[in-house]
Enzyme design. Structure first.
Site, short mmCIF file in Angstrom:
data_model
loop_
_atom_site.label_atom_id
_atom_site.label_comp_id
_atom_site.label_asym_id
_atom_site.label_seq_id
_atom_site.Cartn_x
_atom_site.Cartn_y
_atom_site.Cartn_z
N GLY A 46 0.84 -1.20 0.00
CA GLY A 46 0.00 0.00 0.00
C GLY A 46 0.87 1.24 0.00
CD GLN A 51 3.21 5.72 3.20
OE1 GLN A 51 2.26 5.23 2.60
NE2 GLN A 51 4.16 4.99 3.75
CB CYS A 91 5.12 1.85 7.91
SG CYS A 91 4.68 3.44 7.20
CG HIS A 133 -0.75 1.02 7.52
ND1 HIS A 133 0.16 0.53 8.43
CD2 HIS A 133 -0.04 1.83 6.69
CE1 HIS A 133 1.36 1.04 8.15
NE2 HIS A 133 1.27 1.82 7.10
CD GLU A 134 -1.20 2.36 2.98
OE1 GLU A 134 -0.72 3.51 3.00
OE2 GLU A 134 -0.52 1.33 3.14
CG HIS A 137 0.27 6.60 5.96
ND1 HIS A 137 1.38 7.02 6.65
CD2 HIS A 137 0.50 5.29 5.64
CE1 HIS A 137 2.25 6.01 6.75
NE2 HIS A 137 1.73 4.95 6.15
O1 K1U Z 1 1.81 2.30 4.09
C1 K1U Z 1 2.85 1.72 3.86
O2 K1U Z 1 3.90 2.18 4.25
C2 K1U Z 1 2.86 0.41 3.13
C3 K1U Z 1 2.83 -0.78 4.07
C4 K1U Z 1 1.39 -1.25 4.19
C5 K1U Z 1 1.05 -2.23 5.25
C6 K1U Z 1 1.83 -3.34 5.53
C7 K1U Z 1 1.45 -4.25 6.50
C8 K1U Z 1 0.28 -4.06 7.18
C9 K1U Z 1 -0.47 -2.96 6.93
C10 K1U Z 1 -0.11 -2.05 5.95
C11 K1U Z 1 3.74 -1.84 3.46
O3 K1U Z 1 3.51 -2.28 2.39
S1 K1U Z 1 5.10 -2.35 4.39
C12 K1U Z 1 5.84 -3.60 3.37
C13 K1U Z 1 5.09 -4.89 3.34
O4 K1U Z 1 4.21 -5.10 4.15
C14 K1U Z 1 5.42 -5.92 2.33
C15 K1U Z 1 6.47 -5.78 1.49
C16 K1U Z 1 6.75 -6.78 0.55
C17 K1U Z 1 5.96 -7.89 0.46
C18 K1U Z 1 4.90 -8.05 1.31
C19 K1U Z 1 4.63 -7.07 2.25
ZN ZN Z 2 2.64 3.11 6.19
#
Ligand code: K1U
Ligand code: ZN
Length: 169
Positions: A46, A51, A91, A133-134, A137
């Site tokens: 996401g 961000q 995140c 989560h988004e 933000h």
């Molecule tokens: O908002 C963000 O920074 C993105 C975040 C979203 C998120 C992750 C986990 C739970 C809730 C919301 C991410 O994508 S962090 C990276 C991540 O989770 C991931 C990366 C590569 C493969 C699978 C997952």
């Molecule tokens: Zn995040």
């Protein structure tokens, strides 16, 4: 398309409350495309406009295994919630840290697409957690706000130290 710079905690710009989108034009579509490219490249599931230092109510996501089910939510609203779920969250603005957060497990969402058309859908599990989560933000809130201030300060200091080291080269 272009890769956008992702702001890192504790950058104060991450605390900005995003404003509603009222113009659905080519510039918005370009931002959507750039955010999707940035999210896939990171990689993440996401990304909120906040961000990438754009303070409008826009988020993109893709929780599918094959990374071929992107969703674009503009002016998203949660109309109903059900249940609770505890999940480890990461995140892209807090790289390298995962913490357990409790959120609603099922949600009903209303949003607009990049042409301004309204749509509604149900989300559960990871998709529901990712949307919440988004949307946090977009209100200037980060997942580290749900953990103890002691832990949050430790993460802040480590990321500040990393940034200083990177700036020195
Ligand atoms: O908002 C963000 O920074 C993105 C975040 C979203 C998120 C992750 C986990 C739970 C809730 C919301 C991410 O994508 S962090 C990276 C991540 O989770 C991931 C990366 C590569 C493969 C699978 C997952
Ligand atoms: Zn995040």
């Amino acid at each position: 398309m272009a890769l956008l710079n992702i702001l890192l905690f504790p950058d104060p710009r991450l605390r900005t409350k995003a404003v509603e989108v009222s113009t659905f034009d080519e510039n918005l579509q370009t931002l959507v495309d750039d955010m999707l490219e940035t999210m896939y490249e990171a990689p993440g599931i996401g990304l909120a406009a906040t961000q990438v230092d754009k303070h409008i109510r826009l988020l993109v996501m893709d929780v599918s295994e094959d990374k071929n089910e992107s969703r674009v939510l503009i002016n998203p609203q949660i109309l109903a919630v059900e249940g609770e779920e505890e999940m480890d969250e990461g995140c892209l603005s807090v790289p390298g840290y995962y913490e357990s957060v409790t959120r609603a497990d099922k949600i009903h969402v209303r949003a607009q697409d990049s042409r301004g058309n309204f749509f509604e859908f149900h989300a559960d599990d990871l998709e529901a957690v990712c949307i919440q989560h988004e949307m946090d933000h977009l209100d200037g809130k980060l997942f580290v706000d749900y953990i103890s201030s002691l832990k949050r300060d430790r993460i802040r200091k480590k990321l500040e130290k990393l940034k200083k080291q990177e700036q020195k080269g």
